[in-house]
Design a protein around this motif. Structure first.
Motif, PDB file in Angstrom:
ATOM      1  N   ARG A 153      -6.465   6.946   4.016  1.00 54.74           N
ATOM      2  CA  ARG A 153      -5.678   6.677   5.139  1.00 54.74           C
ATOM      3  C   ARG A 153      -5.127   7.741   5.839  1.00 54.74           C
ATOM      4  O   ARG A 153      -5.890   8.916   5.047  1.00 54.74           O
ATOM      5  N   SER A 166       8.245  -2.099  -5.009  1.00 50.94           N
ATOM      6  CA  SER A 166       7.276  -1.704  -6.121  1.00 50.94           C
ATOM      7  C   SER A 166       8.173  -1.051  -6.973  1.00 50.94           C
ATOM      8  O   SER A 166       7.606  -1.092  -8.425  1.00 50.94           O
ATOM      9  N   PRO A 194       0.745  -1.419   0.464  1.00 55.19           N
ATOM     10  CA  PRO A 194      -0.006  -0.032   0.009  1.00 55.19           C
ATOM     11  C   PRO A 194       0.913   1.112  -0.117  1.00 55.19           C
ATOM     12  O   PRO A 194       1.269   1.306   0.629  1.00 55.19           O
ATOM     13  N   PHE A 239       0.037   8.080  -0.076  1.00 56.10           N
ATOM     14  CA  PHE A 239       0.302   9.202  -1.293  1.00 56.10           C
ATOM     15  C   PHE A 239       0.483   8.342  -2.653  1.00 56.10           C
ATOM     16  O   PHE A 239       1.458   8.455  -3.578  1.00 56.10           O
TER      17      PHE A 239
END
Ligand SMILES: Cc1cc2nc3c(=O)[nH]c(=O)nc-3n(C[C@H](O)[C@H](O)[C@H](O)COP(=O)(O)O)c2cc1C
Length: 209
Positions: free
Chosen positions: A187, A73, A49, A52
């Motif tokens: 979030r 990632s 996850p 931003f």
């Protein structure tokens, strides 16, 4: 409003009396979660996850996320050129969180999070099978962020064009996608604050003509 607190972030938030915790990510909140699946060159499935994250353009649709540090990632997207964004929903909150564990690059993070993958149509990385929406993306740009002094920061903004979109049919009503029906989670701040989008959070307002 002359008595607002003021501080310069480069000096830290503690200039404000009593402000023990950095307010930054509580202020710019809630943030959609870029739940990003990628493949390593050796085929290892990666999932993580990134809050931003946002949608940055309509046509073509461009999404982007910022990685603080050169994370797996980013390495996978740089090497393979593709990723999938998966919608994080209330039902998937725990596995989404589990997929944030800092583990070695060779670990299958779908397995780690107890999730099934489903094949994508146009890109190689799988999507999260249980997620009701997924965007298949091809990498377009990487921007290394810099401060006002021009010095490069160890933060990397990854941008990608959305080339394929999966949507579970129950989220579409009268031809329109219903945002709250998926119960997306976003979030907030602090070590663990999240918000869930429900229908009662909705209000409507049209742009001026
Ligand atoms: C909800 C949530 C949001 C996060 N957002 C970010 C982010 O925006 N940028 C970042 O660098 N890390 C973020 N993290 C931490 C990464 O998910 C974590 O470092 C992860 O291990 C990176 O995985 P990877 O190395 O497989 O890419 C977030 C974690 C959580 C739980």
């Amino acid at each position: 409003m002359s008595d607002l607190h003021f501080y310069e972030p480069r000096n830290g938030h503690r200039d404000v009396p009593g402000l023990a915790h950095d307010p930054l990510n509580s202020i710019v909140a809630p943030r959609p979660i870029g739940w990003i699946s990628t493949l390593a060159a050796d085929g290892t499935r990666n999932l993580a996850p990134y809050s931003f994250f946002t949608l940055l353009n309509y046509r073509p649709p461009i999404v982007g996320f910022a990685s603080i540090g050169w994370k797996d990632s980013v390495a996978n997207i740089t090497a393979m050129g593709e990723f999938v964004w998966n919608l994080a929903t209330r039902d998937l909150a725990a596995p989404m969180n589990a997929s944030a564990a800092m583990v070695a690059a060779g670990v299958d993070e779908f397995e780690l999070a107890g999730l099934e993958g489903a094949p994508s149509r146009l890109v190689a990385p799988p999507r999260v099978a249980a997620s009701p929406v997924a965007f298949e993306c091809r990498h377009t740009q990487t921007l290394r962020l810099q401060g006002i002094d021009g010095a490069e920061i160890d933060t990397w903004l990854i941008l990608g064009e959305v080339v394929g979109i999966h949507i579970a049919p129950h989220l579409i009503e009268d031809g329109a996608y219903r945002t709250a029906a998926a119960r997306p989670i976003l979030r907030g701040g602090g070590p663990g604050d999240y918000f869930e989008i429900t229908e009662d959070a909705l209000f409507k307002m049209r742009r001026p003509a």
